[in-house]
Structure formats: structure tokens, C-alpha cells
Design a protein around this motif. Structure first.
Motif, PDB file in Angstrom:
ATOM      1  N   UNK A  61      50.396 120.086  24.333  1.00 21.31           N
ATOM      2  CA  UNK A  61      51.127 121.346  24.244  1.00 21.31           C
ATOM      3  C   UNK A  61      52.635 121.149  24.373  1.00 21.31           C
ATOM      4  N   UNK A  62      53.038 120.184  25.168  1.00 19.92           N
ATOM      5  CA  UNK A  62      54.450 119.979  25.435  1.00 19.92           C
ATOM      6  C   UNK A  62      55.237 119.473  24.229  1.00 19.92           C
ATOM      7  N   UNK A  63      54.545 118.953  23.212  1.00 20.25           N
ATOM      8  CA  UNK A  63      55.247 118.395  22.061  1.00 20.25           C
ATOM      9  C   UNK A  63      54.949 119.129  20.770  1.00 20.25           C
ATOM     10  N   UNK A  64      54.094 120.119  20.809  1.00 20.04           N
ATOM     11  CA  UNK A  64      53.758 120.860  19.597  1.00 20.04           C
ATOM     12  C   UNK A  64      55.005 121.490  18.981  1.00 20.04           C
ATOM     13  N   UNK A  65      55.129 121.340  17.678  1.00 15.13           N
ATOM     14  CA  UNK A  65      56.276 121.867  16.973  1.00 15.13           C
ATOM     15  C   UNK A  65      57.463 120.942  16.948  1.00 15.13           C
ATOM     16  N   UNK A  66      57.431 119.877  17.738  1.00  9.30           N
ATOM     17  CA  UNK A  66      58.538 118.927  17.788  1.00  9.30           C
ATOM     18  C   UNK A  66      58.149 117.542  17.288  1.00  9.30           C
ATOM     19  N   UNK A  67      56.928 117.118  17.585  1.00 10.27           N
ATOM     20  CA  UNK A  67      56.467 115.788  17.206  1.00 10.27           C
ATOM     21  C   UNK A  67      55.472 115.881  16.054  1.00 10.27           C
ATOM     22  N   UNK A  68      55.457 114.866  15.214  1.00 11.52           N
ATOM     23  CA  UNK A  68      54.512 114.785  14.118  1.00 11.52           C
ATOM     24  C   UNK A  68      53.928 113.382  14.055  1.00 11.52           C
ATOM     25  N   UNK A  69      52.612 113.293  14.093  1.00  7.91           N
ATOM     26  CA  UNK A  69      51.941 112.009  13.958  1.00  7.91           C
ATOM     27  C   UNK A  69      51.431 111.876  12.526  1.00  7.91           C
ATOM     28  N   UNK A  70      51.537 110.681  11.987  1.00  4.32           N
ATOM     29  CA  UNK A  70      51.056 110.411  10.642  1.00  4.32           C
ATOM     30  C   UNK A  70      50.594 108.963  10.564  1.00  4.32           C
ATOM     31  N   UNK A  71      49.923 108.625   9.490  1.00  5.29           N
ATOM     32  CA  UNK A  71      49.458 107.251   9.333  1.00  5.29           C
ATOM     33  C   UNK A  71      49.491 106.834   7.870  1.00  5.29           C
ATOM     34  N   UNK A  72      49.662 105.548   7.670  1.00  8.85           N
ATOM     35  CA  UNK A  72      49.622 104.935   6.360  1.00  8.85           C
ATOM     36  C   UNK A  72      48.483 103.932   6.406  1.00  8.85           C
ATOM     37  N   UNK A  73      47.349 104.301   5.875  1.00  9.31           N
ATOM     38  CA  UNK A  73      46.170 103.450   5.968  1.00  9.31           C
ATOM     39  C   UNK A  73      46.335 102.131   5.210  1.00  9.31           C
ATOM     40  N   UNK A  75      48.910 100.347   5.110  1.00 12.61           N
ATOM     41  CA  UNK A  75      49.698  99.454   5.956  1.00 12.61           C
ATOM     42  C   UNK A  75      49.132  99.335   7.365  1.00 12.61           C
ATOM     43  N   UNK A  76      48.018  99.997   7.636  1.00 13.14           N
ATOM     44  CA  UNK A  76      47.436 100.020   8.981  1.00 13.14           C
ATOM     45  C   UNK A  76      48.478 100.388  10.025  1.00 13.14           C
ATOM     46  N   UNK A  77      49.206 101.427   9.733  1.00 11.63           N
ATOM     47  CA  UNK A  77      50.334 101.822  10.566  1.00 11.63           C
ATOM     48  C   UNK A  77      50.261 103.300  10.912  1.00 11.63           C
ATOM     49  N   UNK A  78      50.592 103.613  12.144  1.00 14.28           N
ATOM     50  CA  UNK A  78      50.692 104.987  12.594  1.00 14.28           C
ATOM     51  C   UNK A  78      52.126 105.238  13.033  1.00 14.28           C
ATOM     52  N   UNK A  79      52.593 106.456  12.803  1.00 10.60           N
ATOM     53  CA  UNK A  79      53.963 106.823  13.115  1.00 10.60           C
ATOM     54  C   UNK A  79      53.984 108.031  14.043  1.00 10.60           C
ATOM     55  N   UNK A  80      55.050 108.149  14.776  1.00 14.61           N
ATOM     56  CA  UNK A  80      55.296 109.341  15.565  1.00 14.61           C
ATOM     57  C   UNK A  80      56.744 109.755  15.350  1.00 14.61           C
ATOM     58  N   UNK A  81      56.927 110.823  14.603  1.00 12.97           N
ATOM     59  CA  UNK A  81      58.251 111.389  14.400  1.00 12.97           C
ATOM     60  C   UNK A  81      58.534 112.359  15.534  1.00 12.97           C
ATOM     61  N   UNK A  82      59.581 112.097  16.280  1.00 11.29           N
ATOM     62  CA  UNK A  82      59.921 112.892  17.444  1.00 11.29           C
ATOM     63  C   UNK A  82      61.258 113.572  17.202  1.00 11.29           C
ATOM     64  N   UNK A  83      61.230 114.881  17.102  1.00 16.09           N
ATOM     65  CA  UNK A  83      62.424 115.677  16.899  1.00 16.09           C
ATOM     66  C   UNK A  83      62.692 116.549  18.114  1.00 16.09           C
ATOM     67  N   UNK A  84      63.914 117.052  18.192  1.00 12.82           N
ATOM     68  CA  UNK A  84      64.312 117.936  19.289  1.00 12.82           C
ATOM     69  C   UNK A  84      63.933 117.349  20.637  1.00 12.82           C
ATOM     70  N   UNK A  85      64.269 116.101  20.827  1.00  8.79           N
ATOM     71  CA  UNK A  85      63.868 115.396  22.037  1.00  8.79           C
ATOM     72  C   UNK A  85      64.516 115.997  23.280  1.00  8.79           C
ATOM     73  N   UNK A  86      63.754 115.978  24.357  1.00 13.67           N
ATOM     74  CA  UNK A  86      64.180 116.506  25.634  1.00 13.67           C
ATOM     75  C   UNK A  86      64.158 115.395  26.677  1.00 13.67           C
ATOM     76  N   UNK A  87      64.948 115.518  27.732  1.00 14.12           N
ATOM     77  CA  UNK A  87      64.918 114.495  28.782  1.00 14.12           C
ATOM     78  C   UNK A  87      63.521 114.253  29.349  1.00 14.12           C
ATOM     79  N   UNK A  88      62.697 115.286  29.407  1.00 14.25           N
ATOM     80  CA  UNK A  88      61.349 115.127  29.925  1.00 14.25           C
ATOM     81  C   UNK A  88      60.436 114.329  29.005  1.00 14.25           C
ATOM     82  N   UNK A  89      60.904 114.008  27.800  1.00 17.91           N
ATOM     83  CA  UNK A  89      60.160 113.125  26.911  1.00 17.91           C
ATOM     84  C   UNK A  89      60.360 111.659  27.264  1.00 17.91           C
TER      85      UNK A  89
END
Length: 120
Positions: A61-73, A75-89
Motif C-alpha cells: 500500500x505504501x508504494x501504490x501509484x509510485x512504484x511499477x514492477x515489470x519484467x523482461x522474460x 532477459x530474465x530480468x525484473x525491474x522496479x521503477x520508483x518515482x516520487x521517492x520519499x525518505x521513508x523509502x
């Protein structure tokens, strides 16, 4: 059997963005669910985001709307795009992969962790 290599952590100001990457290497038959966890000093490790092999996602809940997880099968790679970062992250972020072998057994693999620090 499988090694997870993370990259993309660092220092960023509040409101900024970072993109974490986690690539799987080794004897890979299948990678099922993948996810990102984080652990801050004195805190328990928590699930940040997860993604299934079919692309379904879930987020804390704390990251909904700010973080996006995706994967490239491919490349066997997973990503985490983190936007609007806060100190509590601020935390060490760990990649996790649920991997199955050719005989149907499954294993739980972890990356080495990458530090994300968000300054105010």
C-alpha cells in the motif's frame, strides 16, 4: 544454481526517481514469480512489489501509484521503477525469484541487496 544480480540503487533526493534492475543468471529452467523486498535498519523485511510470470502485479500500500514492477522474460530480468521517492523509502532492496527446475521442484533465490537512500 541461479544467481540474481541487482543494480540501480543509489542516493536520490525526495521526489526523484530510481530504476532497479535484477537479472537472473545460471541454470535457469523457469522463473515464476519475482519480486522486490526491502529492509530498513531496525525494521522487518517487507514485500514491496511482486509480479507473476503472466504479468500480474501486486504492491504494498505504501508504494501504490509510485512504484511499477515489470519484467523482461527474454532477459530474465525484473525491474522496479520508483518515482516520487520519499525518505521513508530508504532501505536495502532485495530481488527475489521463485524458480523451478526441469523436474518440477521450486527454489527461492535472493539478490545481494542494493542500497536506496532518499534524502529530504
Amino acid at each position: 544454481q541461479v544467481q540474481l544480480v541487482e543494480s540501480g540503487g543509489g542516493l536520490v533526493q525526495a521526489g526523484g526517481s530510481l530504476r532497479l534492475s535484477c537479472a537472473a543468471f545460471g541454470s535457469i529452467f523457469s522463473i515464476n514469480a519475482m519480486g522486490w523486498y526491502r529492509q530498513a535498519p531496525g525494521k522487518q523485511r517487507e514485500l514491496v512489489a511482486g509480479i507473476t510470470s503472466g504479468g500480474s502485479t501486486n504492491y504494498a500500500d505504501s508504494v501504490k501509484g509510485r512504484f511499477t514492477i515489470s519484467r523482461d522474460n527474454a532477459k530474465n530480468t525484473v525491474y522496479l521503477q520508483m518515482n516520487s521517492l520519499k525518505p521513508e523509502d530508504t532501505a536495502v532492496y532485495y530481488c527475489n525469484a521463485d524458480s523451478g527446475d526441469s523436474e518440477g521442484y521450486q527454489y527461492d533465490y535472493w539478490g545481494q541487496g542494493t542500497q536506496v537512500t532518499v534524502s529530504s
